[in-house]
Design an enzyme around this catalytic site. Structure first.
Site, PDB file in Angstrom:
ATOM      1  CE  LYS A  17     -29.654 -91.379 123.714  1.00  0.00           C
ATOM      2  NZ  LYS A  17     -29.219 -92.173 124.903  1.00  0.00           N
ATOM      3  CG  ASP A  70     -26.450 -92.413 130.437  1.00  0.00           C
ATOM      4  OD1 ASP A  70     -26.905 -93.509 130.044  1.00  0.00           O
ATOM      5  OD2 ASP A  70     -26.771 -91.898 131.523  1.00  0.00           O
ATOM      6  N   GLY A 147     -40.339 -90.698 125.172  1.00  0.00           N
ATOM      7  CA  GLY A 147     -40.044 -90.900 126.592  1.00  0.00           C
ATOM      8  C   GLY A 147     -40.899 -90.010 127.495  1.00  0.00           C
ATOM      9  CE1 TYR A 148     -40.137 -91.328 132.817  1.00  0.00           C
ATOM     10  CE2 TYR A 148     -38.128 -91.464 131.505  1.00  0.00           C
ATOM     11  CZ  TYR A 148     -38.978 -91.990 132.460  1.00  0.00           C
ATOM     12  OH  TYR A 148     -38.671 -93.193 133.062  1.00  0.00           O
ATOM     13  CG  ASP A 149     -39.933 -85.322 125.113  1.00  0.00           C
ATOM     14  OD1 ASP A 149     -39.123 -84.912 125.973  1.00  0.00           O
ATOM     15  OD2 ASP A 149     -39.589 -85.628 123.956  1.00  0.00           O
ATOM     16  CE  LYS A 169     -36.719 -83.394 123.812  1.00  0.00           C
ATOM     17  NZ  LYS A 169     -36.886 -84.836 123.643  1.00  0.00           N
ATOM     18  NE  ARG A 175     -30.786 -86.673 123.088  1.00  0.00           N
ATOM     19  CZ  ARG A 175     -31.877 -86.870 123.866  1.00  0.00           C
ATOM     20  NH1 ARG A 175     -33.000 -86.232 123.625  1.00  0.00           N
ATOM     21  NH2 ARG A 175     -31.826 -87.725 124.873  1.00  0.00           N
TER      22      ARG A 175
END
Ligand code: ITT
Length: 192
Positions: A17, A70, A147-149, A169, A175
């Site tokens: 992140k 978040d 993660g879920y990428d 991305k 994000r």
């Protein structure tokens, strides 16, 4: 050098992140510094409430300007699951578990949401949200991102975020949208 008088401290334990957010902010000449501590997590379905609560909690013992984010994956046929539990679900049932749960579902629509909360002891909390809609792939594809990428295909694409570059991305993602909104406000605000 961070832009402006005050460096912005991004409270996150998630290296990916931080890396993505820092890169999204480069064109705005806004630099982040990392505060590698756990944010206080409210049990709530809304990323906005979670981000605001985490920011307000962090500001109780910080005099510097703080930013928290978040984020999560919300799957339509699962009524928004894993949503606020995205991090926990990723660490437990993982991508295979999500694909298993979805095996018999007709729709695979999903979205990622990112909500950024920024403030300091003198700047009231401000929230900025970004969403990217898409669908969950049938298999795990790709190795980039986190993660879920590898199971998320954004609308308008045939590839998962796990198959595309970080620069792709960072144009389309939840994000990118949230941090760009934050930056557009920040560069013209007195908080800078
Ligand atoms: P911090 O609270 O320390 O910032 P975290 O990873 O726990 O780190 P969140 O509570 O926002 O952050 O959890 C979001 C989870 O959702 C994250 O751990 C990933 O599993 C998933 N997620 C969020 N953004 C994602 C993205 O861009 N790509 C893939 N998965 C993402």
């Amino acid at each position: 050098m961070p832009s402006g008088k005050n460096p912005i401290w991004f409270l996150t334990q998630n290296t990916n992140k931080f890396r993505e957010a820092s890169s999204i902010l480069v064109p705005f000449n806004v630099r982040l510094r990392r505060l590698n501590r756990a944010k206080v997590e409210l049990q709530d379905p809304s990323p906005e409430s979670i981000a605001r609560f985490a920011l307000v909690s962090a500001l109780k013992n910080q005099t510097r300007p703080i930013l928290v984010e978040d984020s999560g994956l919300f799957i339509e046929s699962l009524h928004g699951f894993p949503g606020p539990y995205s991090s926990f679900v990723y660490d437990t049932i993982g991508l295979e578990g999500i694909l298993d749960v979805l095996r018999r579902e007709r729709t695979r629509k999903a979205y990622f949401q990112s909500t950024v909360a920024f403030g300091s002891q003198s700047i009231k909390p401000r929230l900025f949200t970004g969403i990217v809609t898409g669908r969950i792939s049938k298999t795990i594809v790709g190795k980039t991102g986190f993660g879920y990428d590898p199971i998320f295909i954004p609308d308008g694409s045939t590839k998962t975020f796990g198959e595309t570059s970080l620069s792709f991305k960072n144009v389309k993602s939840h994000r990118a949208r949230a941090f760009q909104r934050f930056a557009r406000w920040f560069v013209t605000s007195s908080a800078r």
